[in-house]
Scaffold this motif. Structure first.
Motif, mmCIF file in Angstrom:
data_model
loop_
_atom_site.group_PDB
_atom_site.id
_atom_site.type_symbol
_atom_site.label_atom_id
_atom_site.label_comp_id
_atom_site.label_asym_id
_atom_site.label_seq_id
_atom_site.Cartn_x
_atom_site.Cartn_y
_atom_site.Cartn_z
ATOM 1 N N GLU A 489 39.208 35.807 36.052
ATOM 2 C CA GLU A 489 39.408 36.709 34.927
ATOM 3 C C GLU A 489 39.207 35.982 33.594
ATOM 4 O O GLU A 489 38.671 36.544 32.645
ATOM 5 C CB GLU A 489 40.821 37.305 34.982
ATOM 6 N N ARG A 493 36.666 36.861 30.525
ATOM 7 C CA ARG A 493 37.083 36.979 29.134
ATOM 8 C C ARG A 493 36.170 36.133 28.235
ATOM 9 O O ARG A 493 35.727 36.570 27.174
ATOM 10 C CB ARG A 493 38.533 36.501 28.996
ATOM 11 N N THR A 497 33.755 37.596 25.385
ATOM 12 C CA THR A 497 34.062 37.154 24.020
ATOM 13 C C THR A 497 32.849 36.490 23.381
ATOM 14 O O THR A 497 32.482 36.799 22.234
ATOM 15 C CB THR A 497 35.259 36.186 24.036
ATOM 16 N N LYS A 600 36.688 43.667 35.982
ATOM 17 C CA LYS A 600 37.488 43.057 34.914
ATOM 18 C C LYS A 600 36.738 43.131 33.581
ATOM 19 O O LYS A 600 37.326 43.403 32.536
ATOM 20 C CB LYS A 600 37.766 41.595 35.280
ATOM 21 N N TYR A 602 34.508 45.306 32.605
ATOM 22 C CA TYR A 602 34.576 46.675 32.066
ATOM 23 C C TYR A 602 35.928 46.901 31.402
ATOM 24 O O TYR A 602 36.023 47.514 30.335
ATOM 25 C CB TYR A 602 34.407 47.715 33.176
ATOM 26 N N GLN A 603 36.975 46.436 32.067
ATOM 27 C CA GLN A 603 38.318 46.664 31.531
ATOM 28 C C GLN A 603 38.496 45.969 30.183
ATOM 29 O O GLN A 603 38.973 46.558 29.214
ATOM 30 C CB GLN A 603 39.371 46.166 32.530
ATOM 31 N N LEU A 604 38.101 44.687 30.134
ATOM 32 C CA LEU A 604 38.255 43.937 28.885
ATOM 33 C C LEU A 604 37.392 44.528 27.771
ATOM 34 O O LEU A 604 37.739 44.453 26.592
ATOM 35 C CB LEU A 604 37.892 42.464 29.099
ATOM 36 N N GLY A 606 36.851 47.585 27.331
ATOM 37 C CA GLY A 606 37.347 48.898 26.936
ATOM 38 C C GLY A 606 36.429 50.015 27.419
ATOM 39 O O GLY A 606 36.282 51.044 26.761
ATOM 40 N N TRP A 607 35.799 49.811 28.564
ATOM 41 C CA TRP A 607 34.894 50.810 29.128
ATOM 42 C C TRP A 607 35.553 51.413 30.368
ATOM 43 O O TRP A 607 36.524 50.869 30.880
ATOM 44 C CB TRP A 607 33.540 50.160 29.493
ATOM 45 N N TYR B 542 40.216 35.965 13.326
ATOM 46 C CA TYR B 542 40.067 36.684 14.597
ATOM 47 C C TYR B 542 41.232 36.381 15.532
ATOM 48 O O TYR B 542 41.845 37.283 16.099
ATOM 49 C CB TYR B 542 38.739 36.294 15.261
ATOM 50 N N SER B 616 43.880 48.583 29.928
ATOM 51 C CA SER B 616 42.671 47.972 29.377
ATOM 52 C C SER B 616 42.975 47.217 28.089
ATOM 53 O O SER B 616 42.567 46.057 27.922
ATOM 54 C CB SER B 616 41.642 49.077 29.120
ATOM 55 N N ALA B 619 45.011 44.127 28.836
ATOM 56 C CA ALA B 619 44.178 43.074 29.420
ATOM 57 C C ALA B 619 43.339 42.388 28.355
ATOM 58 O O ALA B 619 43.207 41.157 28.338
ATOM 59 C CB ALA B 619 43.278 43.661 30.508
ATOM 60 N N GLU B 620 42.797 43.180 27.454
ATOM 61 C CA GLU B 620 41.975 42.630 26.373
ATOM 62 C C GLU B 620 42.762 41.599 25.571
ATOM 63 O O GLU B 620 42.189 40.657 25.024
ATOM 64 C CB GLU B 620 41.534 43.790 25.472
#
Lengths: 632, 632
Positions: A489, A493, A497, A600, A602-604, A606-607, B542, B616, B619-620
């Protein structure tokens, strides 16, 4: 004729011949900072869903960013965007050179090209004006000749020419857009879109200059870059070009070999950048205003004699026409590079497709009957060059291969599909996802297909990475470095990023060798300073991340409207097979690991679970209007 | 005894008397940068859902941030967090002074206080050690006396004392935590939590100092602050305290008057900071290391004679016990301030609740029978002071009002509910949402109830705002300033965006007068430099935005687990009524506008339609563990 961020957008309707100039407000520019992000504003609004990429409804946007043309390294980039005939998704390709800065000096930030011309034309842009001219006499010509002809015809040796070669005219799905006869907006078949519109070239000449908000600050940054180049991560590119790092790839099992069967190549030393320096290198070339001089110009004689006007091969070209094909002949590789630049072919897709064909040949799926008698074994340099030329001319098997390996495999059948290594039907660039694991994810999820310049590769975020790089990544909230083979994960990220910031670079129109979050000459703090010095905008890494996320989300929204879903973010079968030999011997990427990483991601991002941007994420990025488009 | 970010967390179990020290890794600190965000890590994990805020299951965390104790202005802040007995949601209160820096010098970053002591105790923290001591002899004492007694008892005049007064002991839901006898962690009833645990005080003494990563850089920043103070937005606070801006509030109809009936007060000049300077001001006080000296010390004689040890009234106190009550007597206000600091009462909730009671009295809902004969008309200064004292002692009507206006109204009935002006049952601070419209939203949605220090107020983002402020806001992606009365989508974006950065300030432990995105002494770029100089962390705006968003989302997650939903983010009825007189005459906030803004706010925050953070978004923000808690 000074002009700053608030420049002008050229609209060219090739069906009607009508040319208009739009002058958007500052707020429009600031939302994307130009380039590929700005292009998405037009494509999302103007291209109807399910448009034929090679039909009149497709729109091609050529753009530069708000930094383009400023007197500092790494800003002269042109972005080409349209719906891609290769992937069926959003297309995106970037190239350097002198054209981008010259275009901005001519007073424009972008050209929005619509419709389809009934006959070949070229666009002549000069000092705030633009006109369409007949190109019947240029049609069919190779790039070097066309460039020379246009300079002659328009009577100015300093004209810069962005154009397609015969491959684009013949709608090869791997056709690229070329400027200076050797700089390519390579990927996603943007040359075919230009060809379908019968637009042969865009010739530009300008005498303006970018108005700078803080000239002294920019001068100071430029000086700093020149003074620190030798200590920077990009110095090896100056010395030996982008192929200077082949030794490192070989040492880590990351050099794709024989159509992704292995991560090591026994002939690596012969194709290494250092070897090029010692043998065929004629000179080091540069883009406008850049001190790095990473571009190569080579000269060869004999059976693979080349013309230096077509430059020299990049690492990607060397790998795809070299190690991918089991070929260690740098002169043959240079010849393939020359053909691609002459005819306007993406060297990555072209070389990779030849490697795919060789794999088919090795396995008996293709035979001499198919190849027209060519012995297409791995390692046959002459056969590779011949096949590249056949693709360029769409002759024999080359006509099929010009459609790209994915479509070719569908036609060939007999298991050829399993030998295809693509992301969204686009051939993988030359970095091994089995050795740099985040690439397995990004090659799959990137909206414009497999791409190696859309995020930072894994080694920068390994525990063994250098402390300055890790500190710079910590500015982005990345504080937990992982091994290059990790696809946890945290790696996801990291991938997302850094994808945001790379996406911003493609808006600003900056070169990712010169500006970036890790090993580049200038870091992100300096990028913020540069944007501010050029535009006068008080910006921050935070705002740049928003800009990057905006572009990425607009691209995904474009794809979603075309019907793309999670299944289109696939991992090719070949990566699930173990690599053979070297440090990655026996290593594969497990499908379940890939699928977990994709979920993961997609989740990060925001989809939703199909990879479609949510209304919430779009709103967060000031993209309510895009959410409305998706809701329609 | 140097120590940096990687300090020590004290765990004190008051039920068992056990004291333990935790030494979390650097990564733990970096995720929140300390303070209120760090506290959420403990509260989310340790407080069971639906715990009684005044029972042994509640946990009180006292914390400082990674900047606290460094030799620069605006860093000596202590944060108090627990489940709030006033709101039933997450509680949060911050205060300045010398205690925070002294606590860090003693070697700790936080105290996690669990359980409930069978008898009154105090905690004595000194140079890395801590012990619980009997406080029977201190119980019932007012703050000034307790502070003196502890210094005497422990034999060190430099001891700093954080404590509750009798109000906290008596579990008033508006009880605060006091240090230096005049600095309050005022809001959400944190003093009652401390009282319920029978913890009278935390006395600290330390001889360590914060280890600085870059001493010279920090010195340079500190010097810059001293040199530029006079030109900065905070200079008026030095001159006339936080009440120096009353003229501006009056001029814009933003000065809450007579329990939110009007935005203008005819007696404003008498309670203005400048008037204080010219009349009762004794001296200007400061927090540790701060050049601003915004704190007031007043001295009055006669019927409202005060002891200077209890400081002087802030703007909030002046408004709530002044204009809210229709009172223009600065000496009476100072007396109310003294009583609150002595007994440990939040001046905002206390003054606002008196104003609410006055409104009830004016409307015949409360009578002399209820007040014990006090004539509780608006404007009666003596009655106000008397009522504050009754609340402090929980005598007569004061016993009911000590529960706060929301609960009092429930008991009083007869339409008193419509006179309550709270967010999550917490009284509104003294800024008019009808004149600064984003406050209508933020007072409602803020996880710890109505708060005025959780985002940047509207005027900073108006088209008429000064260019530097607007440029600094543009760093946060805010490029479309709106009128102060606007509550459009863009204003919502502004509110949430600045809420993130203010949230980060409550993690870092920085004063929002000194550090911030707009008019403050130091801007966000300088904050980044300061964090880096102190901690050695290479950070960015950021990363700070991530930190702030983390805290906000953890707080909302805490509330969600307690069952709070959109209905708990309400706007009080009074705001829907037109204000009377002045520039805001006839102005109200429409319920439909508020609901639209709230829906937009949830969407931009990445929360669901009930205001619950999505998996989501969590997680972000690296908060997968919080999503797991919510999923349980």
């Amino acid at each position: 004729m000074p002009f700053g961020y608030a420049g002008r957008i050229l609209h060219v309707n090739l069906t009607t011949g009508k040319i208009e100039v739009e002058e958007p407000p500052e707020s429009f520019y600031r939302m994307t900072m130009g380039g590929s992000g700005m292009a998405m504003h037009y494509l999302l609004r103007m291209v109807p869903a399910h448009a034929d990429p090679l039909g009149p409804d497709n729109v091609l946007v050529l753009s530069v960013g708000v930094m383009t043309g400023a007197p500092i390294s790494g800003q002269s980039r042109v972005m080409a965007n349209a719906k891609s005939p290769l992937t069926g998704a959003i297309g995106d390709a970037q190239g350097g050179g002198f054209w981008p800065a010259e275009f901005r000096s001519a007073g424009f930030d972008a050209i929005v090209i619509t419709g389809q011309s009934p006959r070949p034309v070229y666009l002549w842009v000069h000092d705030g004006e633009a006109e369409l001219r007949d190109a019947a006499h240029l049609w069919g010509g190779v790039t070097g000749e066309t460039e020379a002809a246009l300079r002659e015809e328009l009577g100015d040796k300093k004209i810069e020419v962005l154009q397609i070669g015969p491959a684009g005219e013949k709608l090869s799905r791997m056709a690229c857009i070329i400027n200076m006869s050797n700089r390519a907006c390579g990927r996603t078949g943007m040359g075919a879109v230009m060809g379908s519109k019968k637009l042969k070239a865009v010739a530009v000449r300008g005498h303006g200059s970018v108005e700078l908000a803080d000239k002294e600050k920019l001068r100071e940054l430029a000086r700093w870059g020149a003074d620190n180049l030798e200590e920077s991560g990009v110095w090896s590119f100056r010395l030996h070009g982008t192929a200077g790092g082949i030794n490192g790839l070989q040492a880590t099992g990351a050099l794709p070999t024989r159509n992704w069967s292995s991560g090591v190549f026994e002939g690596w030393q012969k194709i290494w950048g250092q070897t090029m320096t010692e043998t065929i290198l004629k000179e080091r070339d540069t883009c406008y205003g850049c001190v790095v001089r990473c571009k190569r110009v080579v000269e060869t004689t004999g059976p693979f004699a080349t013309d230096p006007r077509y430059g020299g091969p990049e690492y990607e070209t060397i790998a795809t026409t070299g190690s991918y094909c089991g070929i260690d002949d740098l002169e043959a590789i240079s010849k393939a590079n020359e053909i691609c630049n002459k005819y306007g072919l993406d060297t990555i897709s072209c070389g990779a497709t030849v490697a795919f064909a060789m794999d088919c040949y090795e396995q008996g799926i293709l035979t001499k009957e198919d190849t027209g008698g060519i012995d297409l074994h791995f390692g046959n340099a002459a056969a590779m060059v011949q096949m590249v030329e056949m693709i360029a001319r769409r002759e024999g098997l080359g006509d099929l291969l010009a459609e790209g390996s994915y479509r070719a495999a569908q036609k060939i059948g007999k298991g050829a599909e399993d030998l295809v290594v693509t992301g969204k039907k686009q051939e993988f660039p030359a970095h091994e996802p089995r050795a740099k694991r985040s690439l397995a994810l990004i090659y799959a999820v990137n909206p414009f297909g497999a791409d190696h310049m859309s995020h930072e590769h894994d080694p920068a975020y390994a525990p063994t990475s250098d402390p300055t790089t890790l500190a710079q990544l910590s500015q982005l909230g990345l504080n937990n470095p992982q091994h290059a083979w990790d696809l946890s994960e945290e790696k996801v990220r990291y991938a997302l990023t850094t994808e945001y910031i790379y996406s911003a670079l493609d808006c600003l129109g900056t070169c990712q060798f010169v500006w970036g979050p890790t090993w580049q000459l200038y870091n992100l703090d300096q990028l913020v300073e540069a944007v501010q010095a050029i535009t006068g905008w008080r910006t921050s890494i935070y705002e740049l991340m928003l800009v990057g996320a905006r572009r990425l989300n607009m691209m995904r929204a474009f794809n979603a409207r075309e019907g793309l879903r999670a299944a289109d973010d696939y991992m090719p079968k070949k990566l699930q097979l173990p690599a053979v030999g070297g440090p990655t011997d026996g290593v594969s990427v497990k499908e379940e690991d890939f699928l977990a990483a994709r979920a993961k991601y997609y989740q990060l991002a925001g989809w939703d679970q199909e990879g479609v941007p949510t209304a919430s994420k779009l709103a967060e990025l000031n993209l309510e209007w895009v959410a409305d488009l998706l809701a329609d």
